[in-house]
Design a protein around this motif. Structure first.
Motif, PDB file in Angstrom:
ATOM      1  N   THR A   1      -2.745   6.354  10.918  1.00 45.41           N
ATOM      2  CA  THR A   1      -3.714   6.481  12.015  1.00 45.41           C
ATOM      3  C   THR A   1      -5.125   6.666  11.483  1.00 45.41           C
ATOM      4  O   THR A   1      -6.075   6.006  11.935  1.00 45.41           O
ATOM      5  N   LEU A   2      -5.291   7.548  10.523  1.00 45.32           N
ATOM      6  CA  LEU A   2      -6.614   7.799   9.963  1.00 45.32           C
ATOM      7  C   LEU A   2      -7.145   6.581   9.209  1.00 45.32           C
ATOM      8  O   LEU A   2      -8.333   6.253   9.280  1.00 45.32           O
ATOM      9  N   ALA A   3      -6.266   5.899   8.491  1.00 48.67           N
ATOM     10  CA  ALA A   3      -6.700   4.744   7.714  1.00 48.67           C
ATOM     11  C   ALA A   3      -7.161   3.603   8.617  1.00 48.67           C
ATOM     12  O   ALA A   3      -8.146   2.908   8.313  1.00 48.67           O
ATOM     13  N   ARG A   4      -6.485   3.402   9.720  1.00 49.69           N
ATOM     14  CA  ARG A   4      -6.789   2.273  10.595  1.00 49.69           C
ATOM     15  C   ARG A   4      -7.999   2.515  11.497  1.00 49.69           C
ATOM     16  O   ARG A   4      -8.524   1.573  12.100  1.00 49.69           O
ATOM     17  N   ALA A   5      -8.422   3.757  11.586  1.00 52.82           N
ATOM     18  CA  ALA A   5      -9.487   4.112  12.531  1.00 52.82           C
ATOM     19  C   ALA A   5     -10.785   3.362  12.271  1.00 52.82           C
ATOM     20  O   ALA A   5     -11.527   3.041  13.200  1.00 52.82           O
ATOM     21  N   GLY A   6     -11.068   3.050  11.024  1.00 55.05           N
ATOM     22  CA  GLY A   6     -12.323   2.384  10.696  1.00 55.05           C
ATOM     23  C   GLY A   6     -12.245   0.875  10.617  1.00 55.05           C
ATOM     24  O   GLY A   6     -13.243   0.223  10.270  1.00 55.05           O
ATOM     25  N   GLY A   7     -11.106   0.292  10.916  1.00 52.36           N
ATOM     26  CA  GLY A   7     -10.955  -1.151  10.857  1.00 52.36           C
ATOM     27  C   GLY A   7     -10.750  -1.653   9.439  1.00 52.36           C
ATOM     28  O   GLY A   7     -10.585  -0.869   8.495  1.00 52.36           O
ATOM     29  N   THR A   8     -10.761  -2.972   9.265  1.00 49.25           N
ATOM     30  CA  THR A   8     -10.522  -3.563   7.948  1.00 49.25           C
ATOM     31  C   THR A   8     -11.822  -3.718   7.158  1.00 49.25           C
ATOM     32  O   THR A   8     -12.877  -3.979   7.726  1.00 49.25           O
ATOM     33  N   ASP A   9     -11.710  -3.548   5.868  1.00 52.55           N
ATOM     34  CA  ASP A   9     -12.814  -3.765   4.928  1.00 52.55           C
ATOM     35  C   ASP A   9     -12.156  -4.002   3.573  1.00 52.55           C
ATOM     36  O   ASP A   9     -11.798  -3.052   2.877  1.00 52.55           O
ATOM     37  N   HIS A  10     -11.987  -5.246   3.226  1.00 49.59           N
ATOM     38  CA  HIS A  10     -11.173  -5.593   2.073  1.00 49.59           C
ATOM     39  C   HIS A  10     -11.718  -5.032   0.766  1.00 49.59           C
ATOM     40  O   HIS A  10     -10.954  -4.519  -0.062  1.00 49.59           O
ATOM     41  N   GLU A  11     -13.002  -5.104   0.574  1.00 47.82           N
ATOM     42  CA  GLU A  11     -13.578  -4.605  -0.680  1.00 47.82           C
ATOM     43  C   GLU A  11     -13.479  -3.090  -0.771  1.00 47.82           C
ATOM     44  O   GLU A  11     -13.218  -2.541  -1.847  1.00 47.82           O
ATOM     45  N   PHE A  12     -13.658  -2.409   0.341  1.00 49.06           N
ATOM     46  CA  PHE A  12     -13.502  -0.949   0.358  1.00 49.06           C
ATOM     47  C   PHE A  12     -12.055  -0.579   0.070  1.00 49.06           C
ATOM     48  O   PHE A  12     -11.769   0.385  -0.659  1.00 49.06           O
ATOM     49  N   ALA A  13     -11.125  -1.351   0.620  1.00 50.76           N
ATOM     50  CA  ALA A  13      -9.708  -1.100   0.372  1.00 50.76           C
ATOM     51  C   ALA A  13      -9.400  -1.199  -1.117  1.00 50.76           C
ATOM     52  O   ALA A  13      -8.668  -0.365  -1.674  1.00 50.76           O
ATOM     53  N   LYS A  14      -9.937  -2.204  -1.771  1.00 46.18           N
ATOM     54  CA  LYS A  14      -9.703  -2.367  -3.208  1.00 46.18           C
ATOM     55  C   LYS A  14     -10.304  -1.200  -3.997  1.00 46.18           C
ATOM     56  O   LYS A  14      -9.731  -0.755  -4.997  1.00 46.18           O
TER      57      LYS A  14
ATOM     58  N   LEU B   1      -5.307   7.897  -0.508  1.00 47.68           N
ATOM     59  CA  LEU B   1      -6.280   6.810  -0.610  1.00 47.68           C
ATOM     60  C   LEU B   1      -5.598   5.493  -0.981  1.00 47.68           C
ATOM     61  O   LEU B   1      -5.930   4.431  -0.434  1.00 47.68           O
ATOM     62  N   ARG B   2      -4.657   5.558  -1.909  1.00 48.39           N
ATOM     63  CA  ARG B   2      -3.948   4.330  -2.291  1.00 48.39           C
ATOM     64  C   ARG B   2      -3.148   3.771  -1.122  1.00 48.39           C
ATOM     65  O   ARG B   2      -3.133   2.560  -0.888  1.00 48.39           O
ATOM     66  N   LEU B   3      -2.468   4.635  -0.392  1.00 51.83           N
ATOM     67  CA  LEU B   3      -1.692   4.165   0.750  1.00 51.83           C
ATOM     68  C   LEU B   3      -2.605   3.658   1.857  1.00 51.83           C
ATOM     69  O   LEU B   3      -2.305   2.653   2.516  1.00 51.83           O
ATOM     70  N   ALA B   4      -3.723   4.343   2.068  1.00 54.95           N
ATOM     71  CA  ALA B   4      -4.670   3.913   3.098  1.00 54.95           C
ATOM     72  C   ALA B   4      -5.205   2.522   2.797  1.00 54.95           C
ATOM     73  O   ALA B   4      -5.495   1.739   3.711  1.00 54.95           O
ATOM     74  N   ALA B   5      -5.345   2.193   1.521  1.00 57.24           N
ATOM     75  CA  ALA B   5      -5.901   0.904   1.130  1.00 57.24           C
ATOM     76  C   ALA B   5      -5.132  -0.257   1.745  1.00 57.24           C
ATOM     77  O   ALA B   5      -5.722  -1.275   2.129  1.00 57.24           O
ATOM     78  N   PHE B   6      -3.818  -0.132   1.860  1.00 58.75           N
ATOM     79  CA  PHE B   6      -3.014  -1.220   2.411  1.00 58.75           C
ATOM     80  C   PHE B   6      -3.340  -1.472   3.878  1.00 58.75           C
ATOM     81  O   PHE B   6      -3.208  -2.598   4.365  1.00 58.75           O
TER      82      PHE B   6
ATOM     83  N   GLY C   1      -0.383  -4.497  -9.865  1.00 64.07           N
ATOM     84  CA  GLY C   1      -0.614  -3.556 -10.952  1.00 64.07           C
ATOM     85  C   GLY C   1      -0.779  -2.123 -10.510  1.00 64.07           C
ATOM     86  O   GLY C   1      -0.624  -1.198 -11.312  1.00 64.07           O
ATOM     87  N   GLY C   2      -1.088  -1.911  -9.243  1.00 67.38           N
ATOM     88  CA  GLY C   2      -1.267  -0.554  -8.743  1.00 67.38           C
ATOM     89  C   GLY C   2      -0.033   0.065  -8.119  1.00 67.38           C
ATOM     90  O   GLY C   2      -0.078   1.196  -7.622  1.00 67.38           O
ATOM     91  N   LEU C   3       1.087  -0.661  -8.134  1.00 65.43           N
ATOM     92  CA  LEU C   3       2.318  -0.141  -7.524  1.00 65.43           C
ATOM     93  C   LEU C   3       2.991   0.838  -8.492  1.00 65.43           C
ATOM     94  O   LEU C   3       3.825   0.461  -9.300  1.00 65.43           O
TER      95      LEU C   3
END
Length: 218
Positions: free
Chosen positions: A46-59, A69-74, A92-94
């Motif tokens: 819920t917290l991760a999705r609140a701000g919408g998608t941002d691919h570079e921020f996720a990376k 933070l790692r889980l939120a990235a997905f 590589g991050g798994l």
């Protein structure tokens, strides 16, 4: 607001939801996190999705050694921007099975690149956690392909006589995918059962056959 400031704000939200009991009870295959607040997955999503998608921020978040933070990235990553050139970055991050499962659920299964990723990540020599993530993602695909039956079974075959924990993990992923494929029609069901029946009598293979027997009862 730059990535560092945004990350700090998100981390503050996660910190307010910390739960030591959840953190202490976690069990997964693979490495532990550097920092773990024990935030529950529903709250984290819920917290991760609140701000919408941002691919570079996720990376950027995915590079941090912090569980939430790692889980939120997905959930913040854009599935449409997952291309083959990025497979190595995400794979590589798994670090562990929890990350692999959440990657499959939130990102990999929603990408049009899933067929290419499945082929790459289930190839001989691919890391166990990449194989597991690919199997779990394919199981969630809207139209799982019968062409995935053999690679799924072969992933279990290769691991069955090697690393017992890894073999069991891959067998669990294969069960999820083969059940999804076999449930589509009787032809697929019989193809799944035949392929599973070709495995040698090792614990992971017996687990796979036993699960499929009741999940795909005629």
């Amino acid at each position: 607001m730059d990535f560092t400031s945004r990350m700090a704000a998100l981390l503050g939200a996660f910190r307010r939801e910390r739960n030591g009991a959840v953190a202490d009870s976690m069990r997964f295959y693979g490495k532990s996190y550097g920092l773990n607040y024990g935030v529950s997955l529903p709250t984290l999503r819920t917290l991760a999705r609140a701000g919408g998608t941002d691919h570079e921020f996720a990376k950027y978040l995915y590079l941090q050694d912090v569980r939430c933070l790692r889980l939120a990235a997905f959930h913040i990553a854009d599935p449409a921007r997952l291309i083959p050139a990025e497979f190595a970055f995400w794979g590589g991050g798994l670090l562990n099975s929890e990350l692999a499962e959440e990657a499959a659920f939130a990102l990999l299964s929603r990408s049009e690149a899933l067929p290419a990723l499945f082929e790459a990540w289930t190839a001989p020599g691919a890391p166990c956690l990449e194989q597991y993530a690919a199997l779990m993602a394919a199981a969630r695909a809207p139209h799982p392909s019968p062409e995935w039956i053999v690679p799924a079974v072969e992933a279990v075959r290769r691991a069955a006589s090697d690393d017992a924990p890894a073999a069991r993990l891959l067998a669990q992923g294969a069960v999820a995918l083969l059940t999804a494929i076999g449930s589509l029609n009787d032809e697929n069901r019989l193809a799944v059962l035949r392929a599973a029946g070709s495995l040698e009598a090792l614990p992971a293979a017996e687990y796979l056959r036993g699960e499929l027997a009741w999940r795909l009862e005629a």
